[in-house]
Write an enzyme that holds these catalytic residues in place. Sequence first.
Site, PDB file in Angstrom:
ATOM      1  N   ASP A 208       0.919  -1.063  -0.007  1.00  0.00           N
ATOM      2  CA  ASP A 208      -0.129  -0.187   0.103  1.00  0.00           C
ATOM      3  C   ASP A 208       0.947   1.295  -0.149  1.00  0.00           C
ATOM      4  O   ASP A 208       1.992   1.391   0.708  1.00  0.00           O
ATOM      5  CB  ASP A 208      -0.875   0.025   1.424  1.00  0.00           C
ATOM      6  N   ARG A 273     -16.357 -12.695   0.413  1.00  0.00           N
ATOM      7  CA  ARG A 273     -15.575 -11.809   1.300  1.00  0.00           C
ATOM      8  C   ARG A 273     -15.851 -10.550   0.939  1.00  0.00           C
ATOM      9  O   ARG A 273     -15.939  -9.869   0.133  1.00  0.00           O
ATOM     10  CB  ARG A 273     -14.235 -12.339   1.121  1.00  0.00           C
TER      11      ARG A 273
HETATM   12  C1  GA4 Z   1      -3.363  -0.487  -3.626  1.00  0.00           C
HETATM   13  C2  GA4 Z   1      -3.834  -0.029  -2.482  1.00  0.00           C
HETATM   14  C3  GA4 Z   1      -5.150   0.712  -2.380  1.00  0.00           C
HETATM   15  O1  GA4 Z   1      -6.319  -0.051  -2.683  1.00  0.00           O
HETATM   16  C4  GA4 Z   1      -5.353   2.047  -3.754  1.00  0.00           C
HETATM   17  C5  GA4 Z   1      -4.905   1.082  -4.905  1.00  0.00           C
HETATM   18  C6  GA4 Z   1      -4.880   1.632  -6.280  1.00  0.00           C
HETATM   19  C7  GA4 Z   1      -6.467   1.784  -6.821  1.00  0.00           C
HETATM   20  O2  GA4 Z   1      -6.995   0.552  -6.784  1.00  0.00           O
HETATM   21  O3  GA4 Z   1      -6.852   2.872  -7.601  1.00  0.00           O
HETATM   22  C8  GA4 Z   1      -3.724   1.468  -7.020  1.00  0.00           C
HETATM   23  C9  GA4 Z   1      -2.862   0.431  -6.128  1.00  0.00           C
HETATM   24  C10 GA4 Z   1      -3.674   0.739  -4.720  1.00  0.00           C
HETATM   25  C11 GA4 Z   1      -1.355   0.678  -6.182  1.00  0.00           C
HETATM   26  C12 GA4 Z   1      -1.030   1.133  -7.618  1.00  0.00           C
HETATM   27  C13 GA4 Z   1      -1.859   1.694  -8.498  1.00  0.00           C
HETATM   28  C14 GA4 Z   1      -2.892   2.512  -7.676  1.00  0.00           C
HETATM   29  C15 GA4 Z   1      -4.217   0.559  -8.334  1.00  0.00           C
HETATM   30  C16 GA4 Z   1      -3.062   0.611  -9.080  1.00  0.00           C
HETATM   31  C17 GA4 Z   1      -2.538  -0.236 -10.024  1.00  0.00           C
HETATM   32  C18 GA4 Z   1      -6.729   2.652  -3.527  1.00  0.00           C
HETATM   33  C19 GA4 Z   1      -3.966   2.822  -3.501  1.00  0.00           C
HETATM   34  O4  GA4 Z   1      -3.987   3.873  -3.188  1.00  0.00           O
HETATM   35  O5  GA4 Z   1      -2.868   1.926  -4.359  1.00  0.00           O
END
Ligand code: GA4
Length: 330
Positions: A208, A273
Amino acid sequence: MVVVSQPALDHFSPIKTCKPTASYFSGIPVVDLSNPDASSLIVKACEEFGFFKVVNHGVPMEFMTSLESQAINFFNLPQSEKDRAGPPDPFGYGSKRIGPNGDVGWIEYLLLNTNPDVVSEKSLFIFRENPQIFRSAVENYVSAVKKMAFEIVELMADGLGIEERNVMSKLLRDEKSDSCFRMNHYPPCPELQALSGRNLIGFGEHTDPQIISVLRSNNTSGLQICLRDGAWVSVPSDHTSFFINVGDSLQVMTNGRFRSLKHRVVADPMKSRVSMIFFGGPPLSEKIAPLPCLVVEGEESLYKEFTWWEYKKSAYQSRLADNRLGLFEK
Ligand code: GA4
């Protein structure tokens, strides 16, 4: 005319699968927030795993169950109605696609901004179209979970021996804090299991990006964490507790002392889930750098200087499984 049907497995392509082999891990650190030693237990857990479970957290169970049932109501709506709250930009309703760069998973979700200043069009739409009771359930839950997150990062600061105990919590408390909230639904998939003996990946491996993530799920397992030796292990579900993840930004702020943990979710073949995660991030303009008090003399920052906005921009150009911090390492 003979109609040759597509092999049934194609239906799930290109979603990745894995063997249902990960064993349940019994070594997850548990921190009781009412324990006077909570601060040192948190630091130990963040150093060893970047992950821990929180009990005695003070969030009313009623907030968790009522939001869970509101989320289930939403995910039970006809597809066409859910789609009106999408596609995610990144906020809004999404199904199978995760992020903008081709990642997919066996999942549907709602991603919301928690900062009232930047509530996206999509979030407004979701709340306008759905009963007020849904909005109240989100607000009650998010504000209680935020409070707990503030407390946890303050205990972290205590445990790290930082005098200014709000050095991290002030970033999350800031009215411009760039935090978000996600509700995930991983539908069961008995067909795939029956056909191949494999399980679908719901949310692929990733770390994250933010400072701290706070997860709660119903009693269906699926969350897996990657241990230091590279083994994937399953986290036993516990719908009464919260699971905390160290994010990339906290790894940088502690100059690598805490590690952001790689995790993923594997869909259960038989049970739905539902999880909800609060991602606590700093304001967009905030510089992400090791806290000076944590860099001992003679030691250097392991990372180049960057703002949360720069990190986020680069994260949205990455694939889920990428090592996003790699670009910012010295
Ligand atoms: C991963 C953690 C959170 O769910 C999130 C995700 C974000 C999204 O789903 O929009 C991201 C992912 C997350 C990291 C890399 C990028 C951005 C999808 C993606 C491929 C909301 C976040 O902040 O980063």
